[in-house]
Structure formats: C-alpha cells, structure tokens
Scaffold this active site. Structure first.
Site, PDB file in Angstrom:
ATOM      1  CB  SER A 142      -0.873   0.016   1.259  1.00 40.89           C
ATOM      2  OG  SER A 142      -1.462   1.275   1.430  1.00 40.89           O
ATOM      3  CE1 TYR A 155      -3.654  -2.407   5.277  1.00 43.58           C
ATOM      4  CE2 TYR A 155      -2.842  -0.213   4.750  1.00 43.58           C
ATOM      5  CZ  TYR A 155      -3.442  -1.390   4.357  1.00 43.58           C
ATOM      6  OH  TYR A 155      -3.817  -1.565   3.052  1.00 43.58           O
ATOM      7  CB  ALA A 157       4.468  -2.042  10.922  1.00 44.87           C
ATOM      8  CB  SER A 158       1.433  -5.359   8.042  1.00 45.73           C
ATOM      9  OG  SER A 158       0.444  -4.576   7.397  1.00 45.73           O
ATOM     10  CE  LYS A 159      -1.431  -4.234   3.241  1.00 45.76           C
ATOM     11  NZ  LYS A 159      -1.723  -5.421   2.427  1.00 45.76           N
ATOM     12  CB  ILE A 188      -8.327   1.376  -4.651  1.00 41.82           C
ATOM     13  CG1 ILE A 188      -6.810   1.274  -4.923  1.00 41.82           C
ATOM     14  CG2 ILE A 188      -9.120   0.624  -5.719  1.00 41.82           C
ATOM     15  CD1 ILE A 188      -6.308   1.854  -6.207  1.00 41.82           C
TER      16      ILE A 188
END
Ligand code: NAD
Length: 247
Positions: A142, A155, A157-159, A188
């Site tokens: 992302s 989020y 950190a994960s992406k 999006i």
C-alpha cells in the site's frame, strides 16, 4: 487478441471481494485457471454470481493465517491442475487506531494476517516454483507502507514489511526464474471508501495528480502485467498504482 495468461494457474488470496475479486476476474479473462481463497465463506460463495464466463474458477475456503492449510491447498492445486504459476498475496485487514490507543493484540493481529501470511504462503509455494523453475509472486502492499499514515502504524508496518520481504525473495530466487514484485495501491474506490463522505472523497481525489481515485480494475491490470510474461525481466520492484500520489 491473444490471452496473456493462457495455460497459467494462479492462486489469489482474499479474492472474494475488492481488489482480489477484480484480479481473479481479469486473470480468467486472460485465460488463466484461478483458485480464489478467502476466509469469508458466504462472501466467497456469493461473490461470483453476477460475473459471467469465469470458468474455470475454483473457490476454496482458507484463512491465510492457517499454516497447515497452505500445504494442503498447494497439494490440491498441483494434483488438480498439474502446475502452479502465479500467487497473488492479496488478503489484508486494517485495525486502525492512534498508537496511544492501539493494543498489542491489534498490532499482532494485523501483522499476522497481512505479513506473516505472506511469509507462510511464499514459503509453502517455493518448492513447487523451484521444481518448475518459474513462478510469479505478487504481493499487495500500500502507499501507506511506503509513506506511513497516522492511525495506521500496525497496517503501515505490515505493508512496509511486505516490500522488504519481496525484495529479499527476489534476490534469493531470481536465479531460478522466480519473480517477486509488489503492488502498492493508493486511494482505490471500493465499497469501503463508498462509506466515506463525498467531501472526504473529493479531498482525496483533488490531491491525486490524475485527479481521481483508482478502481479495482486499475489494480487488476497491474496484476495481469506482473503475472504475465510481459514482465518477464521485472523482479524486486514496487509498482505504485496510485495516480501519482507519491510523485
Ligand atoms: P477487502 O476487504 O475488500 O478484501 C479483502 C479480502 O480478504 C476479504 O474478502 C476478506 O474476507 C479477506 N480476508 C481477510 N482476512 C483474511 C484471512 N485471514 N484469510 C483469508 N482471507 C482474508 O480489501 P481490498 O480493498 O480489496 O484490499 C485488498 C488488498 O489490497 C489488501 O491487502 C489491502 O491492504 C490492499 N490495499 C487496498 C487498498 C484500497 O484502497 N482498497 C489500498 C492499498 C492497499
């Protein structure tokens, strides 16, 4: 027009809605056999009712955090289809909160679904790809994983982790003709964003150089490119599908 994914077999995780569903549908249009997985069985069964001509399309219930499930899914695909060419690691969740209010559980859960699952699946599929000496891995990150976002530290950190993971896998497996790339979508417009006020959505749109939000199809087209032989000399990259947001 020739089909860009003819004869290829793909798994798309979290494919019962949004970007995964659009990607699965485009893959089928391009001639691929697609196995769509999702943990939401109702969504999985309901999602494809109004899309015609999507055979062959296979739906499998699967939670991406279930490590053992991956092995049996891959064995199923190899037995049923005889090959496996593409993996789209798409399943993802958010659990937003400011850092001061974020619980450890919310941090861990987002990391487990968004990042650890990408490790598990890539780890499980590599044997099949190594044997075939080819394969395309596509991971959904992302814009938030690149630039961060207040209220989304888990989020983000994960992406961001997905990007480092993908680049490392590209270096490790490139000599075996296995490619690993990331797509980083921006804003999006999906069912999720439809819940935002028109004012907020307009604010987002006006800040984007192309002056519009993206569509699931915009992301699906990028997935077709990275899955197909059109991108056979591209690995270790992050493709920003964001209308120029990061420019
Ligand atoms: P979505 O919520 O519409 O779809 C995600 C799907 O994943 C759902 O069908 C859900 O049931 C499934 N899922 C969730 N947890 C799962 C689990 N543990 N196991 C299996 N399936 C699970 O989301 P989307 O907007 O289509 O986003 C798809 C991907 O793109 C996500 O990784 C997301 O982070 C990323 N992304 C989306 C946007 C956007 O604007 N929509 C922007 C940037 C990145």
């Amino acid at each position: 027009m020739s089909e860009r994914l003819a004869m290829k077999v793909a798994i798309v995780t979290g494919g019962a809605s949004g970007l995964g569903l659009a990607t699965a549908a485009r893959f089928v249009e391009e001639g691929a056999s697609v196995i769509v997985t999702d943990k939401d069985e109702d969504r999985l069964n309901g999602a494809f009712g109004n899309i015609s001509n999507i055979e062959p399309l296979d739906r499998r219930y699967q939670d991406v955090t279930d490590e053992i499930g991956w092995e049996s899914l891959i064995n199923y695909v190899l037995n049923e289809y005889g090959r496996l060419d593409i993996l789209v690691n798409n399943a993802g969740i958010t659990k937003d909160n400011l850092l001061m209010r974020m619980s450890e559980d919310d941090f861990d859960h987002v990391l487990e679904v968004n990042l650890k699952s990408v490790f598990n699946m890539t780890h499980a599929i590599q044997r099949a790809f190594l044997k075939q000496r080819h394969g395309s891995l596509i991971h959904l990150s992302s814009v938030v994983g690149v630039k961060g976002n207040a209220g989304q530290s888990n989020y983000a950190a994960s992406k961001a982790g997905i990007i480092g993971f993908s680049k490392s896998v590209a270096l490790e497996l490139g000599s075996r003709n296995i490619r690993s790339n990331v797509i980083a979508p921006g804003f999006i417009e999906t069912e999720m964003t439809a819940r935002l006020s028109e004012e907020v959505v307009q604010g987002w749109r006006s800040g984007i150089p192309l002056k519009r939000g993206g569509t699931p199809k915009d992301v699906a087209e990028a997935c077709v490119f990275l899955a197909s032989d059109l991108s056979s000399y591209i690995t270790g990259q992050v493709l920003h599908v964001d209308g120029g947001m990061l420019t």
